[in-house]
Design an enzyme around this catalytic site. Structure first.
Site, PDB file in Angstrom:
ATOM      1  N   TYR A  11       0.835  -1.217   0.000  1.00  0.00           N
ATOM      2  CA  TYR A  11       0.000   0.000   0.000  1.00  0.00           C
ATOM      3  C   TYR A  11       0.871   1.269   0.000  1.00  0.00           C
ATOM      4  CZ  TYR A  11      -3.005   3.537   2.326  1.00  0.00           C
ATOM      5  OH  TYR A  11      -3.664   4.682   2.693  1.00  0.00           O
ATOM      6  N   PHE A  71      10.656  -0.183   2.120  1.00  0.00           N
ATOM      7  CA  PHE A  71       9.344  -0.419   2.730  1.00  0.00           C
ATOM      8  C   PHE A  71       9.144  -1.876   3.143  1.00  0.00           C
ATOM      9  CE2 PHE A  71       8.692   3.041  -0.333  1.00  0.00           C
ATOM     10  CZ  PHE A  71       8.148   4.012   0.492  1.00  0.00           C
ATOM     11  N   ALA A  72       9.781  -2.813   2.416  1.00  0.00           N
ATOM     12  CA  ALA A  72       9.465  -4.235   2.599  1.00  0.00           C
ATOM     13  C   ALA A  72       9.588  -4.628   4.060  1.00  0.00           C
ATOM     14  CB  ALA A  72      10.414  -5.075   1.754  1.00  0.00           C
ATOM     15  N   TYR A 139       6.790  -5.755  16.569  1.00  0.00           N
ATOM     16  CA  TYR A 139       6.882  -4.963  15.338  1.00  0.00           C
ATOM     17  C   TYR A 139       7.660  -3.668  15.591  1.00  0.00           C
ATOM     18  CZ  TYR A 139       5.311  -1.700  11.740  1.00  0.00           C
ATOM     19  OH  TYR A 139       5.275  -0.743  10.760  1.00  0.00           O
ATOM     20  N   ARG A 277      -8.531  -3.967  22.173  1.00  0.00           N
ATOM     21  CA  ARG A 277      -7.587  -4.818  21.466  1.00  0.00           C
ATOM     22  C   ARG A 277      -6.256  -4.734  22.209  1.00  0.00           C
ATOM     23  NH1 ARG A 277      -6.612  -3.427  15.194  1.00  0.00           N
ATOM     24  NH2 ARG A 277      -5.405  -1.748  16.120  1.00  0.00           N
TER      25      ARG A 277
END
Ligand code: UDP
Length: 329
Positions: A11, A71-72, A139, A277
């Site tokens: 994206y 970005f990957a 992350y 969440r």
């Protein structure tokens, strides 16, 4: 410039690749299509299919590359807590391979796609770049560790780099928008309700210490975000690693986002309360004063309505394309 764009089918990567091509750059994309879309790759870009770890050295050794926009990555917070090995491998180890391939081929200009998740639960908002970085998920930790690597490569090997820490990227640019096989983000999910692909949206918690009790985020338009990458590439200086936050500077609650989507789409969008969440901070709002001041970044699509309208036009077109594809079959 002759540029390598990793993850250029995703994206954010594909919109940035499109904007770089429009600006006259010569773009080669490496993407393994784990989460990317083939149709998002700009027609004028060259595509090399595969993992960055395997392909970066091969591509850069062709020579002539003047910069890399990286970005990957794996980028889902929840998943990063379940399969951290994949995040350390695909984010950190892959980036180390890329940095070494750049070094071996004397490519000294890097823009790195980073995240607000490097800060964790902020003690003050808006978040400035000098606040402590205490990621609350794997992350964010992988992205932060890459920043440490980039800083030391800049100091020791003359790399010129910019890390851009994104807040909540949304909206669409032309034919490119959020189109993931597994969608977890608020705006595309709400718009799927408006399109009739989902019955309702779940609001994850309404007992946060925010004005209406739902979590507050800073939504930044994908096109404004892309502009920042171009500016960073054009101003990187060998031996320097800069870090900038990218947001619109305004916070919107989950309820405000749903309301904006109702106004734009004219659909009632049923919403139901659900538990919080895990790992979600109450409020994330960026201060982007530093990049505005130092690079002259000037976001022009900061209104939530603009972001939602562009996302909605993309979502409707996508829905129509999927519908006619079914009819053809
Ligand atoms: N959210 C929600 N319902 C959903 C998806 C997200 O209430 O179906 C909330 C989520 O808890 C967060 C905000 O919307 O507070 C933005 O979530 P998103 O996943 O879009 O981005 P994040 O801030 O996690 O990067």
């Amino acid at each position: 410039m002759k540029l390598l764009v990793t993850g250029g089918a995703g994206y954010v990567g594909s919109v940035c690749a499109a904007v770089l091509v429009e600006a006259g750059h010569d773009v080669t994309i490496i993407d393994n299509f784990t989460t990317g879309n083939r149709e998002a790759v700009p027609a004028a870009a060259r595509l090399v299919e595969g993992d960055v770890r395997d392909k970066a050295a091969e591509v850069l050794s062709e020579g002539g590359f003047e910069g890399v926009v990286h970005f990957a990555a794996r980028s889902l917070v929840g998943e990063s807590m379940e399969v951290p090995d994949e995040y350390w491998q695909h984010n950190l180890v892959t980036t180390l391979a890329l940095l070494d391939a750049m070094r071996a081929n004397d490519v000294k200009n890097l823009v790195f796609s980073s995240t607000a998740a490097t800060y964790g639960e902020p003690e003050v908002v808006p978040i400035t770049e000098d606040l402590p970085t205490k990621p609350t998920n794997t992350y964010g930790a992988t992205k932060l560790s890459i920043d440490y690597a980039i800083t030391s490569y800049a100091n020791a090997y003359g790399l010129g780099a910019t890390s851009l820490r994104y807040f909540n990227v949304a909206g669409a640019y032309g034919e490119i928008g959020e189109n993931r096989e597994i969608e977890t983000h608020l705006i595309p999910l709400v718009l799927q309700v408006a399109l009739g692909h989902r019955d309702k949206i779940f609001i994850f918690g309404d007992d946060y210490p925010t004005p209406d009790g739902t979590a507050v985020r800073d939504y930044i338009h994908i096109r404004d975000l892309a502009d920042a990458h171009v500016l960073a590439l054009e101003t990187n200086t060998p031996g320097t690693h800069r870090i900038y936050n990218l947001g619109s500077g305004d916070g919107y609650s989950v309820k405000q986002v749903i309301e904006a989507c109702r106004a734009v789409t004219g659909h009632p969008i049923p919403a139901e309360l659900a538990p919080r969440r895990a790992g979600d901070p109450a409020t994330l709002i960026a201060s982007s004063a530093k990049i505005k001041e130092e690079l002259g970044w000037n976001p022009t699509r900061t209104e939530l309505t603009t972001i939602v309208t562009d996302a909605w036009n993309f979502t409707k077109n996508l829905g129509e394309r999927a519908h006619s594809a079914k009819r053809v079959r």
